[in-house]
Enzyme design. Sequence first.
Site, PDB file in Angstrom:
ATOM      1  N   GLY A  13       0.824  -1.215   0.000  1.00  0.00           N
ATOM      2  CA  GLY A  13       0.000   0.000   0.000  1.00  0.00           C
ATOM      3  C   GLY A  13       0.852   1.256   0.000  1.00  0.00           C
ATOM      4  N   SER A  15       1.394   3.606  -2.433  1.00  0.00           N
ATOM      5  CA  SER A  15       1.185   4.682  -3.415  1.00  0.00           C
ATOM      6  C   SER A  15       0.633   5.959  -2.792  1.00  0.00           C
ATOM      7  CB  SER A  15       0.256   4.197  -4.537  1.00  0.00           C
ATOM      8  OG  SER A  15      -0.988   3.848  -3.991  1.00  0.00           O
ATOM      9  N   ARG A  16       0.182   5.890  -1.547  1.00  0.00           N
ATOM     10  CA  ARG A  16      -0.355   7.108  -0.915  1.00  0.00           C
ATOM     11  C   ARG A  16      -0.252   7.007   0.611  1.00  0.00           C
ATOM     12  NH1 ARG A  16      -6.790   5.759  -1.903  1.00  0.00           N
ATOM     13  NH2 ARG A  16      -7.138   5.151   0.251  1.00  0.00           N
ATOM     14  N   GLY A  55      17.182  10.934  -6.120  1.00  0.00           N
ATOM     15  CA  GLY A  55      18.399  10.114  -6.125  1.00  0.00           C
ATOM     16  C   GLY A  55      18.226   8.718  -5.550  1.00  0.00           C
ATOM     17  N   VAL A  65      -3.747  -7.466  -1.449  1.00  0.00           N
ATOM     18  CA  VAL A  65      -3.225  -8.341  -0.389  1.00  0.00           C
ATOM     19  C   VAL A  65      -4.232  -9.401   0.064  1.00  0.00           C
ATOM     20  CG1 VAL A  65      -1.486  -6.715   0.489  1.00  0.00           C
ATOM     21  CG2 VAL A  65      -3.788  -6.733   1.507  1.00  0.00           C
ATOM     22  N   ASN A 150     -12.393   2.225  19.655  1.00  0.00           N
ATOM     23  CA  ASN A 150     -13.037   3.468  19.239  1.00  0.00           C
ATOM     24  C   ASN A 150     -14.458   3.122  18.830  1.00  0.00           C
ATOM     25  OD1 ASN A 150     -13.205   6.203  18.699  1.00  0.00           O
ATOM     26  ND2 ASN A 150     -12.505   5.997  16.592  1.00  0.00           N
ATOM     27  N   TYR A 156     -12.428  -2.686  12.678  1.00  0.00           N
ATOM     28  CA  TYR A 156     -11.085  -2.122  12.474  1.00  0.00           C
ATOM     29  C   TYR A 156     -10.234  -2.324  13.732  1.00  0.00           C
ATOM     30  CZ  TYR A 156      -7.589   1.492  11.281  1.00  0.00           C
ATOM     31  OH  TYR A 156      -6.424   2.171  11.003  1.00  0.00           O
ATOM     32  N   ALA A 158     -10.559  -4.573  16.060  1.00  0.00           N
ATOM     33  CA  ALA A 158     -10.234  -6.001  16.210  1.00  0.00           C
ATOM     34  C   ALA A 158      -9.087  -6.381  15.286  1.00  0.00           C
ATOM     35  CB  ALA A 158     -11.468  -6.850  15.909  1.00  0.00           C
TER      36      ALA A 158
END
Length: 248
Positions: A13, A15-16, A55, A65, A150, A156, A158
């Site tokens: 993951g 790319s961002r 560089g 995934v 939360n 999420y 868990a």
Amino acid sequence: MFDLTSKVALVTGGSRGIGRATVEALAEQGAHVVFTYSVAAGEAEAVVAGVRARGGTAEAAQLDVRDTTASEGLIAEVAKRLGRLDVLVANAGIARDGLWVQMKDEALDETLAVNVRGALACARAALRPMMKARRGRIIFVSSVVGEMGNAGQTAYAASKAALLGAAKALAREYAKRNVTVNAVTPGFVDTDMTRDLPQPVKDAMLGAVPLGRTATAREIAAPIAFLASDEAAYVTGAVLRINGGMLT
Ligand code: NAD
């Protein structure tokens, strides 16, 4: 310090967001970074170009995934072609939020498939070349939510808590092979994942952060680069909190 020259790192993951900042930080320290993206080939190319312009060296590969066979194939190919794999940063993750009583099994399954099974399959594949080389660094990107919970994020939370248990178990299992396994638990980071949250939710979250602001992705990437380095050789099974004081 924290020189990664001649090391090969793989970031899922990348790319961002936090993944991208991690790719850039590892490349700045001298690593050759292979990172995965799920759909945005254009974003991935821009990351590669940015690293090269400064560089460094990086390359991108498409990967979902959830496809553990594909993850294992990619990691084996990278290790074989480049002759080594020193660092894995299992960063790819999703959040499917909502009240638990309304949450569908599909949302839970998808969260676990990406955040837990996906990360653990990558770790299993990365361990093979690392065990052979008797050196390696595995870093799981968990979350403060995995430690403190939360409301509205049960699936999420868990999934992110599962990564903490996995990191500690793997740290014990592969210490003899000189492979360290750690987790970072970022707090509230300014990325695509959090940018679209409703303002009242953001305000409530920021109110709980003693430093009074969100983290930049770079502020998560820098401690990850430390954990990837030779200098972190004696850190294993650790949970590194990067949360602005939200949980101490
Ligand atoms: P993001 O949404 O910008 O990045 C998530 C990355 O995961 C993207 O690159 C995406 O392509 C990738 N991804 C998602 N599903 C995938 C799949 N099935 N296969 C392969 N790649 C997939 O969010 P981010 O904030 O940069 O999140 C990165 C990690 O940090 C996640 O694991 C997230 O849970 C964790 N995290 C984020 C925050 C935050 O506040 N933003 C806080 C704590 C932890």
